[in-house]
Design a protein around this motif. Sequence first.
Motif, short mmCIF file in Angstrom:
data_model
loop_
_atom_site.label_atom_id
_atom_site.label_comp_id
_atom_site.label_asym_id
_atom_site.label_seq_id
_atom_site.Cartn_x
_atom_site.Cartn_y
_atom_site.Cartn_z
N ILE A 64 0.98 -1.31 -0.07
CA ILE A 64 -0.07 0.04 -0.10
C ILE A 64 0.80 1.03 -0.13
O ILE A 64 0.69 2.03 -0.64
N LYS A 65 1.94 1.33 0.88
CA LYS A 65 2.83 2.53 0.85
C LYS A 65 3.50 2.70 -0.39
O LYS A 65 3.87 3.82 -0.72
N THR A 66 3.94 1.50 -0.74
CA THR A 66 5.05 1.35 -2.03
C THR A 66 4.06 1.99 -3.11
O THR A 66 4.72 2.84 -4.07
N ILE A 67 3.05 1.48 -3.44
CA ILE A 67 2.20 2.03 -4.63
C ILE A 67 1.80 3.52 -4.44
O ILE A 67 1.87 4.23 -5.22
N GLY A 68 1.22 3.79 -3.18
CA GLY A 68 0.88 5.41 -2.96
C GLY A 68 1.97 6.21 -3.19
O GLY A 68 1.92 7.34 -3.74
N SER A 69 3.09 5.81 -2.83
CA SER A 69 4.48 6.81 -2.87
C SER A 69 4.85 6.69 -4.41
O SER A 69 5.40 7.99 -4.81
N GLN A 70 4.60 5.81 -5.18
CA GLN A 70 4.97 5.84 -6.68
C GLN A 70 4.00 6.54 -7.26
O GLN A 70 4.08 7.09 -8.47
N LEU A 71 2.54 6.55 -6.97
CA LEU A 71 1.42 7.25 -7.54
C LEU A 71 1.71 8.67 -7.38
O LEU A 71 1.53 9.52 -8.19
N ASN A 72 2.08 9.16 -6.11
CA ASN A 72 2.23 10.71 -5.85
C ASN A 72 3.29 10.68 -4.55
O ASN A 72 2.91 10.63 -3.58
N PRO A 73 4.49 10.95 -5.02
CA PRO A 73 5.70 10.97 -4.11
C PRO A 73 5.29 12.01 -3.02
O PRO A 73 5.73 11.79 -1.74
N THR A 74 4.64 13.11 -3.14
CA THR A 74 4.64 14.04 -2.06
C THR A 74 3.06 13.69 -1.34
O THR A 74 3.11 14.40 -0.20
N ASP A 75 2.58 12.79 -1.60
CA ASP A 75 1.49 12.20 -0.76
C ASP A 75 1.17 10.90 -0.96
O ASP A 75 0.36 10.21 -1.82
N PRO A 76 1.85 10.15 -0.19
CA PRO A 76 1.86 8.63 -0.43
C PRO A 76 0.47 8.06 0.21
O PRO A 76 -0.03 6.81 -0.15
N GLY A 77 -0.53 8.90 0.72
CA GLY A 77 -1.78 8.57 1.11
C GLY A 77 -2.83 8.58 -0.04
O GLY A 77 -4.05 8.36 0.29
N VAL A 78 -2.50 8.77 -1.08
CA VAL A 78 -3.22 9.00 -2.15
C VAL A 78 -4.21 7.89 -2.47
O VAL A 78 -5.41 7.88 -2.85
N LEU A 79 -3.61 6.56 -2.23
CA LEU A 79 -4.44 5.65 -2.50
C LEU A 79 -5.59 5.51 -1.43
O LEU A 79 -6.75 4.97 -1.98
#
Length: 106
Positions: A5-20
Amino acid sequence: MICAIKTIGSQLNPTDPGVLAKETSWDPVIANVMRYTWPPQSETQDQVGFEDFRKISSSLSTAHGCLLYGSRVVILLSLQVPVLQILHLGHFGMQRMKQLACTAVY
């Protein structure tokens, strides 16, 4: 699982890893499915989109604001294209990429 969850979130938006988790809470179908996932409800509302999740309801769970199918993160329709682009970054070939995707996302 939490690492995914954290890896996918940080790759989607590095400034907001909670985007998922944020996107998950904004999606009406996934948010309702999560509401009926825990605690388990015997009767879910007959809403559009529930039928896809009824078949796999015994394998669904939630963690950190995300819906999980087994150990895989359920990816919303709005995030499927960016997640596929992330998966393609390694350029492992079609067969290997499908195998990797099946282990991490649903």
